[in-house]
Design a protein around this motif. Structure first.
Motif, PDB file in Angstrom:
ATOM      1  N   VAL A 119       0.899  -1.076   0.027  1.00 28.10           N
ATOM      2  CA  VAL A 119       0.327  -0.076  -0.095  1.00 28.10           C
ATOM      3  C   VAL A 119       0.830   1.250  -0.075  1.00 28.10           C
ATOM      4  CG1 VAL A 119      -1.526   1.223   1.345  1.00 28.10           C
ATOM      5  CG2 VAL A 119      -1.998  -1.318   0.951  1.00 28.10           C
ATOM      6  N   ARG A 120       1.705   1.191   0.833  1.00 29.34           N
ATOM      7  CA  ARG A 120       2.880   2.601   1.034  1.00 29.34           C
ATOM      8  C   ARG A 120       3.551   2.582  -0.470  1.00 29.34           C
ATOM      9  NH1 ARG A 120       4.720   4.636   5.421  1.00 29.34           N
ATOM     10  NH2 ARG A 120       4.370   2.975   6.900  1.00 29.34           N
ATOM     11  N   ALA A 121       4.000   1.332  -0.731  1.00 32.32           N
ATOM     12  CA  ALA A 121       4.822   1.681  -2.218  1.00 32.32           C
ATOM     13  C   ALA A 121       3.718   2.377  -3.332  1.00 32.32           C
ATOM     14  CB  ALA A 121       5.412   0.360  -2.622  1.00 32.32           C
ATOM     15  N   ASN A 122       2.780   1.751  -3.192  1.00 28.48           N
ATOM     16  CA  ASN A 122       1.713   2.464  -4.477  1.00 28.48           C
ATOM     17  C   ASN A 122       1.682   3.819  -4.328  1.00 28.48           C
ATOM     18  OD1 ASN A 122      -0.260   0.820  -6.112  1.00 28.48           O
ATOM     19  ND2 ASN A 122       0.300  -0.522  -4.542  1.00 28.48           N
ATOM     20  N   LEU A 123       1.489   4.391  -2.785  1.00 32.14           N
ATOM     21  CA  LEU A 123       1.588   5.715  -2.592  1.00 32.14           C
ATOM     22  C   LEU A 123       2.922   6.620  -3.025  1.00 32.14           C
ATOM     23  CD1 LEU A 123      -0.328   6.095   0.608  1.00 32.14           C
ATOM     24  CD2 LEU A 123      -1.257   6.435  -1.625  1.00 32.14           C
ATOM     25  N   GLU A 124       4.011   5.867  -2.604  1.00 33.05           N
ATOM     26  CA  GLU A 124       5.351   6.200  -3.300  1.00 33.05           C
ATOM     27  C   GLU A 124       5.525   6.520  -4.532  1.00 33.05           C
ATOM     28  OE1 GLU A 124       7.597   4.608   1.005  1.00 33.05           O
ATOM     29  OE2 GLU A 124       7.911   3.617  -1.243  1.00 33.05           O
ATOM     30  N   GLU A 127      -7.464   5.852   5.961  1.00 33.89           N
ATOM     31  CA  GLU A 127      -7.766   4.787   6.968  1.00 33.89           C
ATOM     32  C   GLU A 127      -7.000   3.426   6.633  1.00 33.89           C
ATOM     33  OE1 GLU A 127     -11.616   3.999   8.010  1.00 33.89           O
ATOM     34  OE2 GLU A 127     -12.147   6.023   7.680  1.00 33.89           O
ATOM     35  N   LEU A 128      -5.632   3.677   5.986  1.00 31.57           N
ATOM     36  CA  LEU A 128      -4.856   2.729   5.482  1.00 31.57           C
ATOM     37  C   LEU A 128      -3.693   2.243   6.298  1.00 31.57           C
ATOM     38  CD1 LEU A 128      -4.972   4.023   1.833  1.00 31.57           C
ATOM     39  CD2 LEU A 128      -6.088   2.219   2.542  1.00 31.57           C
ATOM     40  N   ASP A 129      -3.469   3.230   7.381  1.00 33.38           N
ATOM     41  CA  ASP A 129      -2.169   2.964   8.170  1.00 33.38           C
ATOM     42  C   ASP A 129      -2.168   1.612   8.689  1.00 33.38           C
ATOM     43  OD1 ASP A 129      -4.369   3.740   9.395  1.00 33.38           O
ATOM     44  OD2 ASP A 129      -3.300   5.460  10.454  1.00 33.38           O
ATOM     45  N   GLN A 130      -3.316   0.817   9.082  1.00 33.77           N
ATOM     46  CA  GLN A 130      -2.934  -0.536   9.728  1.00 33.77           C
ATOM     47  C   GLN A 130      -2.582  -1.487   8.547  1.00 33.77           C
ATOM     48  OE1 GLN A 130      -3.927  -1.154  12.982  1.00 33.77           O
ATOM     49  NE2 GLN A 130      -3.892   0.981  13.105  1.00 33.77           N
ATOM     50  N   ILE A 131      -2.694  -1.265   7.296  1.00 35.10           N
ATOM     51  CA  ILE A 131      -2.398  -2.279   6.221  1.00 35.10           C
ATOM     52  C   ILE A 131      -1.532  -1.825   5.214  1.00 35.10           C
ATOM     53  CG2 ILE A 131      -4.643  -3.497   6.260  1.00 35.10           C
ATOM     54  CD1 ILE A 131      -5.642  -1.632   3.925  1.00 35.10           C
ATOM     55  N   GLU A 141       1.711  -1.921   5.113  1.00 34.35           N
ATOM     56  CA  GLU A 141       2.772  -2.750   4.494  1.00 34.35           C
ATOM     57  C   GLU A 141       2.253  -3.930   3.926  1.00 34.35           C
ATOM     58  OE1 GLU A 141       5.594  -1.373   4.703  1.00 34.35           O
ATOM     59  OE2 GLU A 141       4.898   0.211   6.104  1.00 34.35           O
ATOM     60  N   GLN A 142       0.931  -4.130   3.678  1.00 34.50           N
ATOM     61  CA  GLN A 142       0.397  -5.337   2.824  1.00 34.50           C
ATOM     62  C   GLN A 142       0.488  -5.075   1.377  1.00 34.50           C
ATOM     63  OE1 GLN A 142      -3.475  -6.608   3.783  1.00 34.50           O
ATOM     64  NE2 GLN A 142      -3.158  -6.703   6.133  1.00 34.50           N
ATOM     65  N   ARG A 143       0.332  -6.254   0.467  1.00 37.23           N
ATOM     66  CA  ARG A 143       0.258  -6.123  -0.804  1.00 37.23           C
ATOM     67  C   ARG A 143      -0.964  -5.651  -1.191  1.00 37.23           C
ATOM     68  NH1 ARG A 143       4.455  -9.560  -3.455  1.00 37.23           N
ATOM     69  NH2 ARG A 143       2.965 -10.231  -4.951  1.00 37.23           N
ATOM     70  N   ALA A 144      -0.764  -4.631  -2.240  1.00 34.27           N
ATOM     71  CA  ALA A 144      -2.038  -4.118  -2.839  1.00 34.27           C
ATOM     72  C   ALA A 144      -3.156  -5.103  -3.187  1.00 34.27           C
ATOM     73  CB  ALA A 144      -1.905  -3.100  -3.606  1.00 34.27           C
ATOM     74  N   SER A 145      -2.437  -6.236  -3.801  1.00 34.89           N
ATOM     75  CA  SER A 145      -3.391  -7.300  -4.508  1.00 34.89           C
ATOM     76  C   SER A 145      -4.465  -7.918  -3.308  1.00 34.89           C
ATOM     77  CB  SER A 145      -2.621  -8.337  -5.180  1.00 34.89           C
ATOM     78  OG  SER A 145      -1.385  -8.881  -3.965  1.00 34.89           O
ATOM     79  N   VAL A 146      -4.102  -7.946  -2.102  1.00 37.13           N
ATOM     80  CA  VAL A 146      -5.001  -8.574  -1.054  1.00 37.13           C
ATOM     81  C   VAL A 146      -5.932  -7.677  -0.407  1.00 37.13           C
ATOM     82  CG1 VAL A 146      -3.037 -10.057  -0.736  1.00 37.13           C
ATOM     83  CG2 VAL A 146      -3.471  -8.373   1.048  1.00 37.13           C
ATOM     84  N   SER A 199      -9.306  -5.260   0.061  1.00 33.15           N
ATOM     85  CA  SER A 199     -10.886  -5.649  -0.183  1.00 33.15           C
ATOM     86  C   SER A 199     -11.155  -4.530  -1.225  1.00 33.15           C
ATOM     87  CB  SER A 199     -11.716  -5.475   1.228  1.00 33.15           C
ATOM     88  OG  SER A 199     -11.636  -4.060   1.614  1.00 33.15           O
ATOM     89  N   GLY A 200     -12.289  -4.439  -1.830  1.00 29.75           N
ATOM     90  CA  GLY A 200     -12.825  -3.378  -2.758  1.00 29.75           C
ATOM     91  C   GLY A 200     -12.611  -1.975  -2.066  1.00 29.75           C
ATOM     92  N   GLY A 201     -13.281  -1.907  -0.861  1.00 28.22           N
ATOM     93  CA  GLY A 201     -13.310  -0.597  -0.305  1.00 28.22           C
ATOM     94  C   GLY A 201     -11.967  -0.088  -0.125  1.00 28.22           C
ATOM     95  N   GLN A 202     -10.994  -0.979   0.606  1.00 24.97           N
ATOM     96  CA  GLN A 202      -9.560  -0.566   0.766  1.00 24.97           C
ATOM     97  C   GLN A 202      -8.873  -0.192  -0.680  1.00 24.97           C
ATOM     98  OE1 GLN A 202      -8.538  -4.301   2.809  1.00 24.97           O
ATOM     99  NE2 GLN A 202      -8.419  -3.259   4.660  1.00 24.97           N
ATOM    100  N   SER A 203      -9.315  -1.013  -1.563  1.00 21.31           N
ATOM    101  CA  SER A 203      -8.555  -0.859  -2.800  1.00 21.31           C
ATOM    102  C   SER A 203      -8.998   0.681  -3.192  1.00 21.31           C
ATOM    103  CB  SER A 203      -9.093  -1.875  -3.851  1.00 21.31           C
ATOM    104  OG  SER A 203      -8.473  -3.047  -3.254  1.00 21.31           O
TER     105      SER A 203
END
Lengths: 246, 283, 267
Positions: free
Chosen positions: A99-104, A129-133, A135-140, A142-146
């Protein structure tokens, strides 16, 4: 309407497949525009033209005093240089990155440096509301998170114009409401022109001030969003072929 | 009435669950079983001929070892070259329009339909000692390609490259374009898009295409014997060793075949596992 | 009858599909328009080096026996023996060495005793113009000379090995080809400077190749046996064909194609 200094002004014609699109509109900062219309009416093509993913055939697209696309002047600013962020219906995240790398990724393209401002990223992660996730890969996700990440990523590129292509249509009700909340804030804070393509009249009224109704590449109605919505509702539900039913 | 409703609701749920995983009618299963059996049965046939006790001594033979080493490194070299030139080719084909791209695409599939022996003849006509280019290489550098390990790699590359190109091109069409658009609107330069978006987006396909390409290169026979000839330790790869042993030393031929089957299964299955574990979910 | 044609077809397809070494297949079966009912059709699987001469002899045989259909297919001796052992539907087998024929005999697929019908001797074949200036077998020991021979598993490969031992010349080929015609092709295309083939192959190679003589004192000859296949139909016709092969006329054709005719003594 008198265009303000940083308005988007678009008067253009283009051809996409069998569709001929000819439009003329202006979007002022703080006065988001809703683009309504049935499937195949040219809504997405319009966004592609504004973002520069497709070139127009005639006319002019300008943001403030900068011409983005004007065939008669042999002027075409490629999408990467337009500072126009786009949010897609299908997110289009870089699934192999966190998630972070997507923003970077988005931050880097604009600053053109290899160092990334960590406070910028942290602020976006918190706001969406993405700080909890982070370091997760964006592929995993949910739709809302994505979709929240997609909006955050669009902002990370520090755009001067924001284009939203059916941002809720792939989401269920719960995910949709979290994304709607996030987007509401984003739009009200945003300094530049915003164009929202949607088929949902309620969303148009919630997020936008202006609206145009597209049908077969032509503007059928234009004006304040409430008037356009009222006009559509009095004509009956939108049909696939664009003619009001009943 | 209420009971009926309940039953039909349950039925609907079952149908929906089936549709969610994809419907598998009986006739599809039967035909699929025939197809699978057709592929598996000959392998079982060859396994039934294996002399398990002498298997190791057959494989320990220096001639087999030489062929194994040769096949291992030539197929690896072929795969690396295929990735280096094949991925850019797939990129151009995926983005190409009009007749030039159509033309190029036809040539990319051509080695798939050509009998490998003909591919070998074609390579001789170009790179052989009397070939179009080969004769000049001979005059200028005093080097001839046939009967060398270079020729083995060239023959393998010619027949195996299409597998990589086709696989990667397909993925670029389905996956690559949309992510490239997103990256473009985020302001990424074209070269950055290439390295940070396009290639990562299709890396599953690159791995899959490279695996297919490698497997084809490992099994290459016809083009290799025609173009590279056959000399133990130099150009005699495992498939040629199998073919030449088949008549006089059938046990050795079968032992080598089992070795090749084992190598292929191990490599392809381990790759498959890594795809389903991580890569497949990415889009 | 249709059944037999089909069998012939299957034999031809089998023989050519299994190996890349097959040089060609000549189906001598006349069209049904000839009207006469053939009393037999046979299929001969023969060594690659017999490709041209058997095509001619088969034609003559059919002229002498208008009611007979004769088809032929060709491959390396070890390959065709292997195919026959694995049940290829052929009526006769002609190999380029007695050793390969013995494999067939040992597998109990041969009816009666194989009959030697010709001899062949080795020859050095070079591309037209002899680019490497090969003058004798001794020149083949030079390291820069590219030499092609048959793989050791086939008769011409064994014979080549024997030749170099007798000539006391180091044998350093660049490639072991699957059969003698593949060696010839490599020489004819100029990819190698020389190849070891049979004398008959040099004639088959036409103007694309030339040959360098090998002294009789060291030359290796191979004997060509032919035999009927056990339990095959048409053995009577095979017998007639073998008699025809040994007749002066056919022996002359064999000699024309570079083979050494068999004398009553050497039989």
């Amino acid at each position: 309407m008198i265009p303000s200094e940083n308005s988007l002004s678009a008067t253009f014609q283009m051809q996409r497949g069998s569709l001929f699109l000819g439009v003329n509109f202006t979007v002022a900062p703080g006065k988001p525009l809703a683009v309504l219309g049935p499937n195949g009416s040219g809504k997405s093509s319009l966004l592609h033209a504004l973002s520069g993913l497709v070139a127009i055939r005639a006319g002019r697209i300008a943001l403030a005093s900068t011409t983005l696309d004007a065939p008669s002047e042999r002027c075409f600013v490629p999408p990467a240089q337009r500072r126009t962020s786009m949010v897609f219906q299908d997110y289009r995240l870089f699934g192999w990155l966190t998630v972070r790398a997507n923003l970077e990724f988005a931050v880097r393209t604009q600053t053109r440096t290899t160092t990334v401002d960590a406070t910028d990223i942290a602020e976006l992660l918190t706001r969406f509301e993405l700080d909890q996730i982070a370091e997760q890969r964006a592929s995993v996700l949910s739709g809302g998170q994505s979709q929240r990440l997609a909006i955050a990523r669009a902002l990370a590129a520090r755009p001067e114009m924001l284009l939203l292509d059916e941002p809720f249509s792939a989401l269920d009700r719960v995910a949709g409401s979290s994304v709607r909340a996030a987007l509401g804030e984003t739009i009200s804070d945003f300094q530049g022109p915003v164009v929202l393509v949607t088929h949902d009249l309620a969303d148009a009224q919630r997020f936008c001030d202006q609206a145009i109704l597209l049908d077969r590449g032509r503007i059928q109605m234009a004006g304040p969003v409430d008037e356009v919505v009222k006009g559509i509702e009095s004509a009956g539900p939108l049909e696939r072929d664009g003619t009001p039913a009943g | 009435m209420a009971g009926e409703h309940l039953m039909s609701a349950q039925r609907n749920e079952r149908t929906a669950a089936k549709l969610a995983t994809g419907a598998r009618p009986v006739f599809v299963k039967i035909l699929a079983a025939i197809g699978l059996l057709f592929l598996v049965a000959p392998i079982l046939g060859i396994l039934s001929r294996v002399h398990w006790l002498s298997l190791w001594s057959q494989l320990a033979d220096p001639a087999v070892r030489d062929a194994l080493i040769l096949s291992a490194w030539t197929s690896a070299a072929t795969t690396i070259i295929a990735v280096v030139v094949g991925v850019p080719l797939a990129l151009l084909l995926a983005r190409g329009h009009g007749w030039t791209a159509g033309f190029a695409r036809a040539f990319v599939v051509l080695p798939l339909v050509l009998p490998p022996v003909v591919s070998g003849v074609a390579l001789l006509a170009l790179l052989g000692r009397t070939g179009l280019i080969g004769s000049r290489i001979d005059t200028w550098f005093g080097f001839t390609i046939p009967f060398t390990q270079v020729a083995v790699v060239v023959a393998q590359l010619f027949v195996a490259l299409p597998f990589l190109v086709i696989t990667v091109e397909g993925a670029l069409r389905t996956k690559g374009r949309h992510l490239e658009q997103a990256a473009r609107t985020l302001g990424a330069s074209e070269s950055r898009i290439m390295w940070s978006v396009t290639i990562p987006a299709v890396r599953t396909a690159i791995i899959a295409g490279a695996a297919l390409c490698w497997a084809r290169a490992l099994g290459e026979f016809g083009a290799t014997v025609t173009f590279a000839g056959s000399f133990p330790g130099v150009t005699q790869t495992l498939p040629i060793e199998v073919y030449y042993s088949l008549v006089t030393q059938p046990d050795r031929a079968i032992a080598i075949s089992v070795l090749m089957i084992a190598i292929c299964v191990v490599v392809l299955v381990s790759l498959r596992r890594s795809w389903s574990g991580r890569f497949l979910r990415d889009t | 009858m249709i059944n037999r044609w089909q069998r012939t077809l299957v034999a031809a397809v089998l023989a050519s599909a299994v190996t890349t070494a097959t040089v060609g297949c000549v189906d001598r079966s006349g069209g049904p328009e000839s009207g006469d009912v053939p009393n037999a059709s046979i299929h001969i699987s023969a060594a690659a080096s017999l490709t041209d001469v058997f095509t001619v002899i088969a034609e003559q045989f059919e002229l002498h026996n208008p009611n007979t259909r004769l088809s032929t297919s060709f491959g390396s001796s070890s390959t065709i023996v292997d195919q026959v052992i694995n049940g290829a539907p052929v009526t006769a087998l002609a190999t380029a060495s007695e050793a390969t024929m013995n494999d067939a005999v040992k597998a109990h697929v041969i009816a009666g005793t194989p009959q030697v019908f010709a001899l062949n001797q080795l020859a050095i074949v070079v591309p037209a113009g002899n680019p490497a200036n090969i003058e004798s077998i001794a020149d083949l020991g030079r390291t820069q000379v590219k030499l092609a021979i048959c793989q050791p598993q086939v008769p011409c490969g064994q014979a080549a090995r024997e030749l170099f031992t007798r000539a006391r010349v180091p044998l350093v080929p660049v490639t072991f080809e699957s059969d003698v015609r593949a060696v010839l092709a490599k020489a004819a295309s100029g990819e190698v400077d020389a190849g070891i083939v049979y004398r008959s192959d040099v004639i088959a190679g036409g103007t694309a190749v030339a040959s360098i003589p090998i002294p009789d004192s060291i030359n290796v000859s191979t004997r060509y046996p032919i035999a009927a296949i056990a339990n095959s139909e048409g053995q009577l016709v095979v017998g007639k064909f073998i008699d025809f092969l040994l007749s002066p006329g056919a022996q002359l054709v064999l000699a024309d194609h570079g083979f050494t005719p068999i004398t009553a003594k050497s039989r």
